[in-house]
Motif scaffolding. Sequence first.
Motif, PDB file in Angstrom:
ATOM      1  N   ILE A  79       0.918  -1.102  -0.075  1.00  0.00           N
ATOM      2  CA  ILE A  79      -0.144   0.121  -0.622  1.00  0.00           C
ATOM      3  C   ILE A  79       0.520   1.032   0.310  1.00  0.00           C
ATOM      4  CG2 ILE A  79      -1.559   1.959   0.995  1.00  0.00           C
ATOM      5  CD1 ILE A  79      -2.727  -1.224   2.496  1.00  0.00           C
ATOM      6  N   MET A  80       0.441   2.724  -1.566  1.00  0.00           N
ATOM      7  CA  MET A  80       1.954   3.045  -1.200  1.00  0.00           C
ATOM      8  C   MET A  80       0.166   4.621  -1.825  1.00  0.00           C
ATOM      9  SD  MET A  80       4.565   4.471  -4.297  1.00  0.00           S
ATOM     10  CE  MET A  80       5.478   3.355  -3.615  1.00  0.00           C
ATOM     11  N   PRO A  81       0.349   5.244  -0.527  1.00  0.00           N
ATOM     12  CA  PRO A  81      -0.013   6.227  -0.388  1.00  0.00           C
ATOM     13  C   PRO A  81       1.012   7.724  -1.013  1.00  0.00           C
ATOM     14  CG  PRO A  81       0.761   5.774   1.428  1.00  0.00           C
ATOM     15  CD  PRO A  81       0.761   5.223   1.400  1.00  0.00           C
ATOM     16  N   VAL A  82       0.006   8.341  -2.193  1.00  0.00           N
ATOM     17  CA  VAL A  82       1.046   9.267  -2.145  1.00  0.00           C
ATOM     18  C   VAL A  82      -0.031  11.400  -2.437  1.00  0.00           C
ATOM     19  CG1 VAL A  82       1.894  10.289  -4.876  1.00  0.00           C
ATOM     20  CG2 VAL A  82       2.343   8.160  -4.116  1.00  0.00           C
ATOM     21  N   TYR A  83       0.735  11.724  -2.091  1.00  0.00           N
ATOM     22  CA  TYR A  83       0.690  13.050  -1.585  1.00  0.00           C
ATOM     23  C   TYR A  83       1.579  14.466  -2.147  1.00  0.00           C
ATOM     24  CZ  TYR A  83      -1.491  17.719  -0.621  1.00  0.00           C
ATOM     25  OH  TYR A  83      -2.068  18.585  -0.710  1.00  0.00           O
ATOM     26  N   LEU A 112       0.232  -3.879  -5.999  1.00  0.00           N
ATOM     27  CA  LEU A 112       0.848  -2.783  -5.198  1.00  0.00           C
ATOM     28  C   LEU A 112      -0.569  -1.775  -5.779  1.00  0.00           C
ATOM     29  CD1 LEU A 112       2.879  -0.437  -4.830  1.00  0.00           C
ATOM     30  CD2 LEU A 112       3.366   0.281  -6.884  1.00  0.00           C
ATOM     31  N   ILE A 113      -0.344  -1.053  -4.056  1.00  0.00           N
ATOM     32  CA  ILE A 113      -1.856  -0.285  -4.472  1.00  0.00           C
ATOM     33  C   ILE A 113      -1.285   0.864  -3.792  1.00  0.00           C
ATOM     34  CG2 ILE A 113      -4.970   0.228  -3.441  1.00  0.00           C
ATOM     35  CD1 ILE A 113      -4.235  -3.206  -2.282  1.00  0.00           C
ATOM     36  N   ILE A 114      -1.445   1.873  -5.269  1.00  0.00           N
ATOM     37  CA  ILE A 114      -1.262   3.687  -5.163  1.00  0.00           C
ATOM     38  C   ILE A 114      -2.317   3.879  -5.392  1.00  0.00           C
ATOM     39  CG2 ILE A 114       0.039   5.356  -6.357  1.00  0.00           C
ATOM     40  CD1 ILE A 114       1.674   3.213  -8.102  1.00  0.00           C
ATOM     41  N   SER A 133      -6.731   6.902   3.834  1.00  0.00           N
ATOM     42  CA  SER A 133      -6.026   6.630   2.478  1.00  0.00           C
ATOM     43  C   SER A 133      -5.378   5.036   2.822  1.00  0.00           C
ATOM     44  CB  SER A 133      -4.860   7.422   1.927  1.00  0.00           C
ATOM     45  OG  SER A 133      -5.124   8.153   0.930  1.00  0.00           O
ATOM     46  N   LEU A 134      -4.303   5.157   3.532  1.00  0.00           N
ATOM     47  CA  LEU A 134      -4.434   3.822   4.349  1.00  0.00           C
ATOM     48  C   LEU A 134      -5.229   2.619   4.336  1.00  0.00           C
ATOM     49  CD1 LEU A 134      -1.680   4.833   6.236  1.00  0.00           C
ATOM     50  CD2 LEU A 134      -1.014   3.356   4.460  1.00  0.00           C
ATOM     51  N   ASN A 135      -6.764   3.396   5.654  1.00  0.00           N
ATOM     52  CA  ASN A 135      -7.818   2.466   5.561  1.00  0.00           C
ATOM     53  C   ASN A 135      -8.578   1.728   4.731  1.00  0.00           C
ATOM     54  OD1 ASN A 135      -6.930   2.015   8.529  1.00  0.00           O
ATOM     55  ND2 ASN A 135      -8.991   3.945   9.452  1.00  0.00           N
TER      56      ASN A 135
END
Length: 295
Positions: free
Chosen positions: A7-11, A34-36, A71-73
């Motif tokens: 899990i990759m949150p991007v901001y 890969l969950i972006i 986002s992570l949840n």
Amino acid sequence: MPKISVIMPVYNNAPFVQESISSILRQTYADLELIIIDDGSTDGSTGMIYDIHDARVKKIFHPVSLGVAASLNQGLDIAQGEYIARMDGDDIAALNRLEVQAYYMDQHPDIDVCGTAYTQNYLGPVRVNPLDHEEIKAWLLFYCCILHPSVMIRKSSTERVGIRYDLNYPHAEDFELWTRLSFSGAKLANIPHNLMYYRSHPGQVSNTHRLAQDHSAKRIRQRHLSHLGLQLSEADYEQLIKLAEFRVNPHEIESYQPAAILANWIVQVNSQVKAFNQEALQMAFSRCLSRLPPY
């Protein structure tokens, strides 16, 4: 179904995100998804993510920012892997990171969350966090001693021990989660292998949202201490922070004495309450008083 979900949150990580994504897609362990999750980026990160063409990549785009915890949840909800790994859009994973962590988790079925050692500079030094659960639990009184983007989580543990991020602790959601899990029946660990390059830059949360992060961290530490039945005064909390930041000078009585009094008090209370492993707690305070990191 992949073995590992990342899990990759991007901001707004445009200067770094392509390198971060590449470090996952080039892993020696290829059985992954890969969950972006682009959380409303405005700096061009969105377009870079759109341009990725790899069947293992799932892309989610938020029209506006919901925050990293939300986002992570969302990522936890859709992850399909036996293991769930975290990654940030500005860091770089060693190419064997997932292979090493998955092997460790396979060999240690009692571990729910596993972090790694890391560097903040390509040339080192390697930073090693406390390794076993009781050490981690004690050191969490002082700092967030599991590097968030390095963790691997057992998917089956997410429901068993309640692995969800709490939106009420902005910019310290990982610190809140580890402290909560340390008393929830989960088992935490770090491995001493350098598997992450944790990038320091002006846009990091610790730089851009420092005051909010410090406020959340204070609430988290106070809650962690509440297992001892303690509520620190402002003066005592300031001493705890000095210890956590290794700012107590053992050669100056004015600096050392109040910190040592606080440490002895907390250790004495724990000897009765037994909320923490006594040896681990004593060692943590001793190293803070001596200005020695855990490893």
